[in-house]
Design a protein around this motif. Structure first.
Motif, short mmCIF file in Angstrom:
data_model
loop_
_atom_site.label_atom_id
_atom_site.label_comp_id
_atom_site.label_asym_id
_atom_site.label_seq_id
_atom_site.Cartn_x
_atom_site.Cartn_y
_atom_site.Cartn_z
N VAL A 54 0.84 -1.20 0.00
CA VAL A 54 0.00 0.00 0.00
C VAL A 54 0.87 1.25 0.00
CG1 VAL A 54 -1.86 -1.18 1.22
CG2 VAL A 54 -0.13 0.06 2.53
N ASP A 55 0.21 2.41 -0.16
CA ASP A 55 0.93 3.68 -0.04
C ASP A 55 0.82 4.20 1.39
OD1 ASP A 55 -1.62 4.72 0.25
OD2 ASP A 55 -1.60 5.84 -1.63
N MET A 56 1.24 5.43 1.61
CA MET A 56 1.24 5.98 2.96
C MET A 56 -0.15 6.04 3.57
SD MET A 56 3.97 9.08 3.49
CE MET A 56 3.63 10.01 2.01
N GLN A 57 -1.17 6.21 2.73
CA GLN A 57 -2.54 6.31 3.23
C GLN A 57 -3.17 4.94 3.50
OE1 GLN A 57 -4.69 9.78 0.95
NE2 GLN A 57 -3.44 8.64 -0.51
N GLY A 58 -2.54 3.88 2.98
CA GLY A 58 -3.10 2.55 3.12
C GLY A 58 -3.83 2.08 1.88
N PHE A 59 -3.80 2.88 0.80
CA PHE A 59 -4.43 2.46 -0.45
C PHE A 59 -3.49 1.54 -1.23
CE2 PHE A 59 -6.80 6.56 0.06
CZ PHE A 59 -8.07 6.02 0.10
N PRO A 60 -4.03 0.51 -1.88
CA PRO A 60 -3.20 -0.34 -2.74
C PRO A 60 -2.47 0.51 -3.78
CG PRO A 60 -5.37 -1.32 -2.46
CD PRO A 60 -5.44 0.05 -1.87
N LEU A 61 -1.25 0.14 -4.12
CA LEU A 61 -0.42 0.95 -5.00
C LEU A 61 -1.03 1.16 -6.38
CD1 LEU A 61 3.10 -0.46 -4.05
CD2 LEU A 61 2.01 1.65 -3.25
N GLU A 62 -1.84 0.21 -6.83
CA GLU A 62 -2.43 0.33 -8.16
C GLU A 62 -3.78 1.05 -8.14
OE1 GLU A 62 -4.14 -3.38 -6.38
OE2 GLU A 62 -2.18 -2.37 -6.42
N SER A 63 -4.23 1.45 -6.97
CA SER A 63 -5.55 2.09 -6.87
C SER A 63 -5.52 3.51 -7.41
CB SER A 63 -6.02 2.10 -5.42
OG SER A 63 -5.20 2.97 -4.64
N GLN A 64 -6.68 4.02 -7.78
CA GLN A 64 -6.79 5.39 -8.28
C GLN A 64 -6.34 6.40 -7.24
OE1 GLN A 64 -10.84 5.93 -9.58
NE2 GLN A 64 -10.62 4.61 -11.37
N GLU A 65 -6.64 6.11 -5.97
CA GLU A 65 -6.29 7.05 -4.91
C GLU A 65 -4.77 7.17 -4.74
OE1 GLU A 65 -10.28 5.58 -4.61
OE2 GLU A 65 -8.38 4.47 -4.52
N SER A 66 -4.10 6.03 -4.82
CA SER A 66 -2.65 6.04 -4.69
C SER A 66 -1.99 6.73 -5.88
CB SER A 66 -2.13 4.61 -4.55
OG SER A 66 -0.73 4.60 -4.37
N ILE A 67 -2.50 6.46 -7.07
CA ILE A 67 -1.97 7.09 -8.28
C ILE A 67 -2.18 8.60 -8.25
CG2 ILE A 67 -2.26 7.26 -10.80
CD1 ILE A 67 -2.97 4.26 -10.76
N LYS A 68 -3.33 9.03 -7.76
CA LYS A 68 -3.62 10.47 -7.67
C LYS A 68 -2.66 11.15 -6.70
CE LYS A 68 -7.26 13.87 -6.78
NZ LYS A 68 -6.35 14.78 -6.05
N LEU A 69 -2.41 10.54 -5.54
CA LEU A 69 -1.49 11.14 -4.58
C LEU A 69 -0.10 11.27 -5.18
CD1 LEU A 69 -0.73 12.14 -1.75
CD2 LEU A 69 -0.30 9.75 -1.12
N ALA A 70 0.37 10.21 -5.85
CA ALA A 70 1.70 10.25 -6.47
C ALA A 70 1.76 11.35 -7.53
CB ALA A 70 2.02 8.90 -7.08
N SER A 71 0.68 11.50 -8.30
CA SER A 71 0.62 12.53 -9.34
C SER A 71 0.64 13.93 -8.74
CB SER A 71 -0.63 12.34 -10.19
OG SER A 71 -0.76 13.38 -11.15
N ASP A 72 -0.14 14.14 -7.68
CA ASP A 72 -0.19 15.45 -7.03
C ASP A 72 1.17 15.83 -6.45
OD1 ASP A 72 -2.85 15.66 -7.66
OD2 ASP A 72 -3.57 15.06 -5.67
N LEU A 73 1.85 14.87 -5.89
CA LEU A 73 3.17 15.13 -5.31
C LEU A 73 4.20 15.41 -6.40
CD1 LEU A 73 3.23 12.44 -2.47
CD2 LEU A 73 3.00 14.92 -2.20
N GLN A 74 4.06 14.73 -7.53
CA GLN A 74 4.99 14.93 -8.64
C GLN A 74 4.80 16.32 -9.25
OE1 GLN A 74 4.62 12.09 -11.82
NE2 GLN A 74 6.70 12.46 -12.56
N VAL A 75 3.56 16.75 -9.39
CA VAL A 75 3.27 18.08 -9.94
C VAL A 75 3.84 19.16 -9.05
CG1 VAL A 75 1.42 19.72 -10.43
CG2 VAL A 75 1.24 17.35 -11.23
N ARG A 76 3.75 18.95 -7.76
CA ARG A 76 4.25 19.96 -6.83
C ARG A 76 5.77 20.07 -6.87
NH1 ARG A 76 3.32 19.21 -0.50
NH2 ARG A 76 4.98 17.71 -0.93
N ALA A 77 6.43 18.98 -7.22
CA ALA A 77 7.89 18.97 -7.41
C ALA A 77 8.65 19.42 -6.17
CB ALA A 77 8.28 19.83 -8.61
N GLU A 78 8.25 18.95 -5.01
CA GLU A 78 8.97 19.20 -3.76
C GLU A 78 9.35 17.86 -3.14
OE1 GLU A 78 6.83 21.62 -1.04
OE2 GLU A 78 6.42 23.21 -2.49
#
Length: 246
Positions: free
Chosen positions: A79-103
């Motif tokens: 899972v990711d930090m939130q507990g969502f499976p890595l392939e789930s939409q929620e996990s993918i969205k978090l990874a995308s949001d963090l990548q866009v922020r570039a921090e």
């Protein structure tokens, strides 16, 4: 909370003890004097870390800390930090949001439990030496102090008894008479799960009870901050009553 793609039958990395059926059974048999159902679930089912947050995203130096799964535990569960499976939409969205922020993304750090220091044993030989020295006046003063403390304690108990509900006491894990963010979050999470079990809606069958989404935690944090009238970062019994009612 939002939907996740993982099932709740103990598969997908979760131990069998971490099933919806297990938790539903605990909810159905609360038992007098027992902790709330969610707190009786094994620790292996729960997030084991904190991460600094700004709004709904992990942020170095953020103003508050969300619960999360540490890197080691998340990897073991898939899972990711939130507990969502890595392939789930929620996990993918978090990874995308963090990548866009570039921090740089802060790590989910394990929750450290302070070691309780043993209290020194009182020395019977030196206990209350002032009583023997002060004679009857000293004993009289000591009696007055004890009676005052007893009366004050009884008055405080009477004052808080209607407010200190079983719910408040059950989630007050450190028994300090206040609920911090983690304790309030546990209450809200169990409330969500209990509602999910009662409604038994098919569209919620895939909602993971072991996810602690950052948007959900952000809402809890903001609501708690708005009702924390004394500004100490916790909810006292009166503030918690308002928290439950709004």
């Amino acid at each position: 909370h939002v939907k996740a793609s993982r099932s709740l039958d103990g598969e997908g990395g979760l131990p069998a003890a971490c099933s919806l059926q297990e938790l539903a059974g605990l909810l159905a048999s609360p038992g007098r004097g027992l902790p709330p159902a969610w707190l009786r679930m094994p620790d292996e089912c729960k997030p084991d870390g904190h991460v600094p947050m700004s709004g709904q995203l992990p942020t170095a130096g953020g103003g508050w800390k969300a619960r999360c799964y540490t890197e080691a535990k998340a990897a073991a569960l898939g899972v990711d930090m939130q507990g969502f499976p890595l392939e789930s939409q929620e996990s993918i969205k978090l990874a995308s949001d963090l990548q866009v922020r570039a921090e740089p993304v802060p790590k989910c750090e394990p929750i450290s439990k302070p070691n309780a220091e043993p209290k020194p044993e009182p020395d019977p030989a030196s206990a209350m030496p002032h009583l023997s020295e002060a004679g009857s006046e000293g004993r009289k003063s000591e009696k007055v102090i004890r009676e005052h403390d007893s009366a004050a304690s009884a008055q405080e108990t009477d004052k808080t008894a209607p407010v200190l509900s079983d719910t408040f006491g059950g989630f007050d894990q450190n028994e300090d008479g206040r609920l911090d963010f983690d304790e309030v979050l546990n209450y809200k999470h169990e409330q969500f799960v209990e509602n999910m079990v009662k409604t038994v809606q098919q569209d919620k069958a895939q909602v993971s009870i072991f996810t602690f989404s950052f948007p959900f935690q952000d809402k809890v944090h903001k609501k708690m901050a708005a009702l924390d009238k004394d500004g100490d970062g916790t909810l006292n019994p009166v503030e918690f009553q308002h928290f439950k009612s709004v």
